[in-house]
Write a protein that holds these residues in place. Structure first.
Motif, short mmCIF file in Angstrom:
data_model
loop_
_atom_site.label_atom_id
_atom_site.label_comp_id
_atom_site.label_asym_id
_atom_site.label_seq_id
_atom_site.Cartn_x
_atom_site.Cartn_y
_atom_site.Cartn_z
N ALA A 161 1.92 -1.00 18.68
CA ALA A 161 0.69 -0.80 17.92
C ALA A 161 0.89 0.23 16.82
O ALA A 161 0.39 0.06 15.69
N PHE A 162 1.58 1.30 17.14
CA PHE A 162 1.85 2.31 16.11
C PHE A 162 2.66 1.72 14.96
O PHE A 162 2.35 1.93 13.78
N HIS A 163 3.71 0.96 15.32
CA HIS A 163 4.54 0.36 14.28
C HIS A 163 3.74 -0.67 13.45
O HIS A 163 3.83 -0.69 12.20
N TRP A 164 2.91 -1.47 14.14
CA TRP A 164 2.12 -2.50 13.43
C TRP A 164 1.07 -1.87 12.52
O TRP A 164 0.86 -2.30 11.39
N GLN A 165 0.46 -0.76 13.02
CA GLN A 165 -0.53 -0.08 12.21
C GLN A 165 0.11 0.55 10.99
O GLN A 165 -0.48 0.57 9.90
N SER A 166 1.28 1.03 11.15
CA SER A 166 1.99 1.61 10.00
C SER A 166 2.27 0.55 8.96
O SER A 166 2.10 0.77 7.75
N LEU A 167 2.73 -0.64 9.44
CA LEU A 167 2.98 -1.73 8.50
C LEU A 167 1.69 -2.16 7.81
O LEU A 167 1.68 -2.43 6.59
N ARG A 168 0.60 -2.21 8.57
CA ARG A 168 -0.68 -2.61 7.99
C ARG A 168 -1.14 -1.61 6.92
O ARG A 168 -1.67 -2.00 5.87
N ALA A 169 -0.96 -0.35 7.22
CA ALA A 169 -1.35 0.67 6.24
C ALA A 169 -0.54 0.54 4.96
O ALA A 169 -1.08 0.64 3.84
N HIS A 170 0.72 0.26 5.10
CA HIS A 170 1.57 0.09 3.92
C HIS A 170 1.15 -1.15 3.13
O HIS A 170 1.06 -1.12 1.88
N GLU A 171 0.90 -2.23 3.87
CA GLU A 171 0.47 -3.47 3.21
C GLU A 171 -0.90 -3.28 2.54
O GLU A 171 -1.15 -3.80 1.45
N ALA A 172 -1.81 -2.52 3.22
CA ALA A 172 -3.13 -2.28 2.64
C ALA A 172 -3.03 -1.51 1.34
O ALA A 172 -3.75 -1.80 0.37
N ASP A 173 -2.13 -0.55 1.32
CA ASP A 173 -1.95 0.20 0.08
C ASP A 173 -1.47 -0.72 -1.04
O ASP A 173 -1.97 -0.64 -2.18
#
Length: 721
Positions: free
Chosen positions: A180-192
């Motif tokens: 979840a931490f890794h996926w949330q990090s990827l999501r945050a990067h993609e959201a940016d």
């Protein structure tokens, strides 16, 4: 860096915990096996010769001395020959066998006994177990203690399963958290990345779509415009906020006050607005803008903000004006045509129609509004289609058809339908009633002409046949006429001769019988007097029959002449009633007459009296004793109406058709006892017809008969049938 290190640390932690769990599981197994071996060795040394001798049998001794049985553990006692004679728990399937049969022949336990210690062996039945054998010194030979390895390890397996479950659960949770931490990090990067892309695209879309973004701080009166809004009005973009006064100066005065509009919006329930107003371009022309915005209250801020976009719709306004003008011209053109016109969309809803279409179907104004469904229009139509005729045109385009329809009021219309590109269709109806009526007249004329030709052909054939038949009938008629004339002359000569020959002796018979009956030359014996009366009555009856036959013969030959004179009907009826009074009195009949004294008709007196005499005689003759006979007569509309009614036996319905025929009598048990020639009614009806009158008879069997006469008051008049 931290985003990559966290998953590695979680994996290292899980590996460490896994190694510790494996070590703990192996250690637990080793301790469980050691405890089981100690217990087996203790039990083996506890079984002695003295202990076994203390009871009646080895099994009983084991049961009394050993503790409660453990699952999978058994104690076997063998004699000197190695055969098992006691077991615990008892009963045991090994009793009667040898220890070698149970433990197997390939192990050293039975040979070395306690010197071999506790060993892990595979029993003869394939079960893996811990076993120990000790030699005894007394009557018994050896004692063996056996423990099932699966039973020894049951508790260890439960502990190991619990440990594995805890490790798996902990590991799973840690893995999920790491993922979840890794996926949330990827999501945050993609959201940016997406935010940056969307911002660029929104800026491009606003510029290309001639739109501008508004953000109005209502409390401070400051307004933010996007760069595209400045470009829309030809202004230079400014990074600073605009004042309310600057914006209000650009809005057209006739389109309202922006501040008042914002105040109303804040006080409304939905908090949204969609308005159109004009703003001045830098070149001086006015642009039409559609302003769509909504009141927004951010968290932590008490004052509302008005956020929305303004879209340039100047080109749309020009197109709408041009479209409205074109629609008005199209409607005028459609209304000007004489045919019924209707346009339907793909969902069979009305788009537009002219007044001719409304008149054609008799529709109210509420059912010719755009958007009305076809089913509703059809249901509201005053004139339903009762018949249709489809035209089959093989060369027509796809989606087109033409048919003729007949309405309930008799009108015919030719309706042409053509599909439109959007899935709808256009319907045009032309009134062809005159043409259809002309076609019907032509078809009717053609049918009548064909029928006339067929009739002419048939008539020609019939005429030829009839010509031949007439020729044949003419010959037959000539022959039959000659034969009839000869027969008529013979009949006339016969009747004339018979009249003279029969009347002369009958007159003598009647005259002499009256002289004898009256006793002119002396009284007769009563019996002879009765015979004279019978002779006179029979002679009179025979004379009457001959007179009737002569009269009927004259009528049929057309020799009966009528001499009209003024005849009072009441006098004739009175004379007739006196003539029938004697037989009526003999039968005690009630005879009544009601004659209008003013009834006078011009007729043959003798014929009228003969008519009344025949009808009244029949009424008296066929009425039983105690009955009634009535006569009524009056003048009405130039006609003398005479009704003779009796309560006699009546006439059967089946015999009504034969009435009036010469020599015809209604045969029944009653009429067979009455004499008569059957000519009375025929003569009466013939005499009535000679006077241009009519006779109508109504009778009900067993209830009586009513005879109605209609005689014209003057010879030139004919009674209505």
């Amino acid at each position: 860096m931290l985003r990559r290190a966290v998953p590695v640390l979680i994996l290292l932690f899980l590996v460490t915990i896994g190694i510790g769990a494996l070590v703990q599981i192996n250690d637990g197994r080793f301790r469980a096996m050691a405890v089981a071996k100690n217990d087996i060795e203790m039990i083996a040394h506890a079984v002695t010769d003295d202990l076994l001798a203390a009871a009646s049998s080895a099994s009983a001794a084991l049961m009394l001395s050993l503790p409660k049985s453990v699952v999978g553990r058994s104690v076997l006692v063998a004699d000197r020959t190695g055969r098992i004679v006691g077991a615990w728990p008892d009963p045991h399937p090994a009793k009667g066998h040898t220890l070698a049969d149970v433990l197997g022949t390939g192990q050293p336990l039975t040979t070395f006994a306690e010197q071999a210690g506790v060993l892990q062996v595979v029993l003869a039945d394939g079960t893996e177990a811990l076993a120990m054998v000790r030699a005894l010194k007394g009557h018994y030979g050896q004692v063996a203690v056996i423990q099932d390895v699966d039973a020894v390890l049951d508790e260890w397996r439960l502990d190991a399963a619990l440990l594995v479950t805890l490790f798996s659960t902990t590991g799973g949770i840690l893995l999920i958290l790491g993922f979840a931490f890794h996926w949330q990090s990827l999501r945050a990067h993609e959201a940016d990345a997406i935010y940056e892309t969307v911002r660029q695209r929104v800026d491009t879309a606003l510029n290309r779509g001639r739109c501008g973004l508004w953000d109005w701080d209502l409390a401070r009166g400051r307004i933010f415009w996007s760069d595209s809004m400045f470009q829309l009005l030809g202004l230079v973009p400014r990074g600073e906020m605009l004042s309310f006064g600057e914006i209000a100066g650009l809005v057209h005065a006739e389109d309202g006050d922006l501040y008042e509009l914002a105040t109303q919006l804040v006080g409304s329930e939905d908090g949204a607005i969609d308005r159109v107003f004009r703003m001045r371009h830098v070149c001086g022309e006015w642009l039409w803008l559609r302003f769509r915005c909504e009141v927004v209250r951010d968290e932590g801020e008490a004052e509302p903000r008005l956020v929305g976009i303004a879209v340039d719709i100047s080109e749309q306004k020009r197109l709408v004006d041009a479209t409205e003008t074109a629609d008005a011209r199209l409607r005028d053109a459609i209304e000007a045509i004489s045919a019924a016109f209707a346009l339907w969309d793909a969902d069979k809803r009305l788009v537009l129609c002219n007044s001719q279409y409304q008149k054609l179907h008799g529709l109210p104004n509420s059912h010719v509004q755009p958007g009305t469904e076809l089913q509703q229009v059809t249901a509201a139509s005053r004139y339903a289609i009762i018949r249709t005729h489809i035209h089959d045109h093989g060369g027509d385009e796809a989606g087109c058809r033409t048919f003729e329809a007949e309405l309930e009021d008799g009108r015919w219309f030719q309706i042409a339908e053509r599909a439109t590109k959007d899935g709808g269709f256009v319907s045009v109806g032309t009134d062809i009633t005159a043409r259809k009526r002309h076609e019907d007249r032509l078809l009717d004329s053609e049918r009548r002409l064909m029928a006339t030709v067929a009739d002419l052909r048939k008539s020609q054939q019939t005429l030829e046949t009839q010509t031949q038949q007439l020729a044949d009938l003419a010959g037959k008629y000539a022959r039959e006429k000659t034969r009839a004339e000869e027969a008529n002359r013979a009949k006339s000569e016969f009747l004339a001769n018979m009249s003279h020959e029969l009347r002369t002796p009958l007159n003598a018979i009647i005259g002499f019988s009256e002289i004898m009956e009256n006793g002119m030359f002396g009284a007769l014996d009563p019996k002879y007097n009765e015979y004279c009366q019978d002779i006179r009555l029979s002679g009179q009856h025979l004379l009457n029959v001959i007179n009737d036959i002569l009269d009927m013969s004259k009528i049929e030959a057309g020799r009966m002449l009528v001499h009209p004179e003024a005849v009072r009907l009441d006098a004739v009826v009175a004379e007739t009633l006196r003539a029938v009074s004697v037989p009526a009195g003999d039968k005690r009949l009630a005879v009544a007459a009601r004659i209008d004294p003013d009834t006078v008709l011009h007729a043959d007196r003798r014929a009228v009296k003969q008519i009344m005499l025949h009808l009244l005689s029949n009424a008296v003759k066929f009425t039983p004793e105690g009955g009634a006979v009535s006569v009524r007569a009056r003048a009405w509309g130039g006609i003398a109406l005479v009704v003779i009614e009796d309560t006699g036996i009546g006439i059967p319905k089946a015999a009504m058709a034969r009435l009036g025929r010469p020599f015809e009598q209604v045969q029944s048990q009653f009429t067979k006892s009455h004499k008569g020639s059957g000519l009375g009614l025929a003569i009466a009806m013939s005499l009535v017809e000679l006077h241009r009158g009519a006779v109508k008879i109504r009778s009900s069997e067993g209830r009586g008969t009513k005879v109605m006469l209609r005689l014209p008051l003057y010879p030139a008049q004919r009674a209505a049938a």
